[in-house]
Design a protein around this motif. Structure first.
Motif, PDB file in Angstrom:
ATOM      1  N   ARG A  57      51.594  16.090  43.655  1.00  0.00           N
ATOM      2  CA  ARG A  57      50.373  16.673  44.215  1.00  0.00           C
ATOM      3  C   ARG A  57      49.202  15.770  43.859  1.00  0.00           C
ATOM      4  N   SER A  58      48.104  16.006  44.547  1.00  0.00           N
ATOM      5  CA  SER A  58      46.891  15.249  44.219  1.00  0.00           C
ATOM      6  C   SER A  58      45.668  16.050  44.640  1.00  0.00           C
ATOM      7  N   LEU A  59      44.577  15.722  44.014  1.00  0.00           N
ATOM      8  CA  LEU A  59      43.263  16.251  44.386  1.00  0.00           C
ATOM      9  C   LEU A  59      42.305  15.066  44.396  1.00  0.00           C
ATOM     10  N   ALA A  60      41.312  15.145  45.251  1.00  0.00           N
ATOM     11  CA  ALA A  60      40.307  14.086  45.309  1.00  0.00           C
ATOM     12  C   ALA A  60      39.542  14.023  43.989  1.00  0.00           C
ATOM     13  N   LEU A  61      39.052  12.851  43.658  1.00  0.00           N
ATOM     14  CA  LEU A  61      38.324  12.643  42.410  1.00  0.00           C
ATOM     15  C   LEU A  61      37.177  13.636  42.218  1.00  0.00           C
ATOM     16  N   PRO A  62      36.346  13.884  43.232  1.00  0.00           N
ATOM     17  CA  PRO A  62      35.254  14.855  43.013  1.00  0.00           C
ATOM     18  C   PRO A  62      35.763  16.244  42.603  1.00  0.00           C
ATOM     19  N   GLU A  63      36.880  16.676  43.176  1.00  0.00           N
ATOM     20  CA  GLU A  63      37.449  17.975  42.819  1.00  0.00           C
ATOM     21  C   GLU A  63      37.967  17.959  41.387  1.00  0.00           C
ATOM     22  N   ARG A  64      38.642  16.875  40.994  1.00  0.00           N
ATOM     23  CA  ARG A  64      39.138  16.764  39.623  1.00  0.00           C
ATOM     24  C   ARG A  64      37.984  16.718  38.621  1.00  0.00           C
ATOM     25  N   GLN A  65      36.905  16.047  38.988  1.00  0.00           N
ATOM     26  CA  GLN A  65      35.729  16.003  38.118  1.00  0.00           C
ATOM     27  C   GLN A  65      35.111  17.390  37.981  1.00  0.00           C
ATOM     28  N   TYR A  66      35.062  18.123  39.087  1.00  0.00           N
ATOM     29  CA  TYR A  66      34.534  19.488  39.044  1.00  0.00           C
ATOM     30  C   TYR A  66      35.372  20.360  38.113  1.00  0.00           C
ATOM     31  N   LEU A  67      36.679  20.299  38.241  1.00  0.00           N
ATOM     32  CA  LEU A  67      37.560  21.080  37.372  1.00  0.00           C
ATOM     33  C   LEU A  67      37.376  20.672  35.916  1.00  0.00           C
ATOM     34  N   SER A  68      37.190  19.392  35.683  1.00  0.00           N
ATOM     35  CA  SER A  68      36.949  18.903  34.328  1.00  0.00           C
ATOM     36  C   SER A  68      35.633  19.447  33.775  1.00  0.00           C
ATOM     37  N   GLU A  69      34.609  19.475  34.600  1.00  0.00           N
ATOM     38  CA  GLU A  69      33.316  20.017  34.175  1.00  0.00           C
ATOM     39  C   GLU A  69      33.420  21.510  33.859  1.00  0.00           C
ATOM     40  N   VAL A  70      34.113  22.246  34.714  1.00  0.00           N
ATOM     41  CA  VAL A  70      34.292  23.685  34.489  1.00  0.00           C
ATOM     42  C   VAL A  70      35.018  23.906  33.164  1.00  0.00           C
ATOM     43  N   SER A  71      36.080  23.153  32.934  1.00  0.00           N
ATOM     44  CA  SER A  71      36.853  23.317  31.695  1.00  0.00           C
ATOM     45  C   SER A  71      36.030  22.931  30.481  1.00  0.00           C
ATOM     46  N   ASP A  72      35.177  21.935  30.624  1.00  0.00           N
ATOM     47  CA  ASP A  72      34.333  21.510  29.507  1.00  0.00           C
ATOM     48  C   ASP A  72      33.372  22.623  29.110  1.00  0.00           C
ATOM     49  N   GLY A  73      32.710  23.211  30.094  1.00  0.00           N
ATOM     50  CA  GLY A  73      31.779  24.302  29.801  1.00  0.00           C
ATOM     51  C   GLY A  73      32.471  25.490  29.167  1.00  0.00           C
ATOM     52  N   LEU A  74      33.631  25.840  29.694  1.00  0.00           N
ATOM     53  CA  LEU A  74      34.370  26.984  29.169  1.00  0.00           C
ATOM     54  C   LEU A  74      34.873  26.710  27.752  1.00  0.00           C
ATOM     55  N   ALA A  75      35.412  25.522  27.523  1.00  0.00           N
ATOM     56  CA  ALA A  75      35.911  25.176  26.186  1.00  0.00           C
ATOM     57  C   ALA A  75      34.781  25.195  25.160  1.00  0.00           C
ATOM     58  N   ARG A  76      33.628  24.675  25.528  1.00  0.00           N
ATOM     59  CA  ARG A  76      32.487  24.673  24.598  1.00  0.00           C
ATOM     60  C   ARG A  76      31.991  26.093  24.325  1.00  0.00           C
ATOM     61  N   ASP A  77      31.991  26.937  25.354  1.00  0.00           N
ATOM     62  CA  ASP A  77      31.603  28.341  25.160  1.00  0.00           C
ATOM     63  C   ASP A  77      32.570  29.047  24.215  1.00  0.00           C
ATOM     64  N   ILE A  78      33.855  28.796  24.394  1.00  0.00           N
ATOM     65  CA  ILE A  78      34.867  29.402  23.521  1.00  0.00           C
ATOM     66  C   ILE A  78      34.670  28.919  22.092  1.00  0.00           C
ATOM     67  N   ALA A  79      34.516  27.621  21.919  1.00  0.00           N
ATOM     68  CA  ALA A  79      34.370  27.040  20.578  1.00  0.00           C
ATOM     69  C   ALA A  79      33.119  27.554  19.871  1.00  0.00           C
ATOM     70  N   ALA A  80      32.065  27.815  20.626  1.00  0.00           N
ATOM     71  CA  ALA A  80      30.808  28.277  20.026  1.00  0.00           C
ATOM     72  C   ALA A  80      30.966  29.646  19.367  1.00  0.00           C
ATOM     73  N   GLY A  81      31.952  30.407  19.815  1.00  0.00           N
ATOM     74  CA  GLY A  81      32.133  31.751  19.275  1.00  0.00           C
ATOM     75  C   GLY A  81      33.252  31.872  18.258  1.00  0.00           C
ATOM     76  N   LEU A  82      33.816  30.730  17.837  1.00  0.00           N
ATOM     77  CA  LEU A  82      34.950  30.768  16.923  1.00  0.00           C
ATOM     78  C   LEU A  82      34.698  29.991  15.644  1.00  0.00           C
ATOM     79  N   SER A  83      35.255  30.478  14.551  1.00  0.00           N
ATOM     80  CA  SER A  83      35.271  29.688  13.325  1.00  0.00           C
ATOM     81  C   SER A  83      36.272  28.555  13.526  1.00  0.00           C
TER      82      SER A  83
END
Length: 120
Positions: A57-83
């Motif tokens: 399978r494949s996705l265009a680079l802009p779509e992969r970058q978008y998914l990466s950005e979404v995951s980055d925001g979510l991961a940072r939000d999760i980390a902010a609330g955890l020891s």
């Protein structure tokens, strides 16, 4: 480590995108808690390409970058609330739950958040 476990991506486009965000969140949290660094958007997009290539399978680079950005925001939000200890546990739990044979309440909750993040 995680690359081996992402071979069972859902067939739907949305399901694939949610699964990619989930796998990226797991990867980002693991790297953050083990090395104190956040992967870049470009690194996340490259991981998406590698994972998708395994199932022809494949996705265009802009779509992969978008998914990466979404995951980055979510991961940072999760980390902010955890020891650190809770974060290490969560990262491990998410990594383990990438296997279709491993059920995780934490993983299920994060999966819902991944879908929610993509929908917004």
């Amino acid at each position: 480590m995680i690359l081996k476990k992402t071979e069972h991506l859902p067939d739907s486009d949305k399901g694939t995108r949610v699964a990619l965000v989930y796998a990226l969140v797991a990867e980002r949290l693991g790297i953050y808690y083990e090395h104190g660094q956040w992967p870049t958007v470009a690194q996340g997009a490259a991981l998406c390409a590698e994972w998708l290539a395994r199932s022809q399978r494949s996705l265009a680079l802009p779509e992969r970058q978008y998914l990466s950005e979404v995951s980055d925001g979510l991961a940072r939000d999760i980390a902010a609330g955890l020891s650190r200890e809770a974060g290490l546990y969560t990262a491990h739990e998410l990594s383990e739950s990438l296997s279709v044979n491993y059920l995780s309440e934490v993983g299920a909750a994060i999966m819902v958040e991944c879908e929610r993040a993509l929908d917004s």
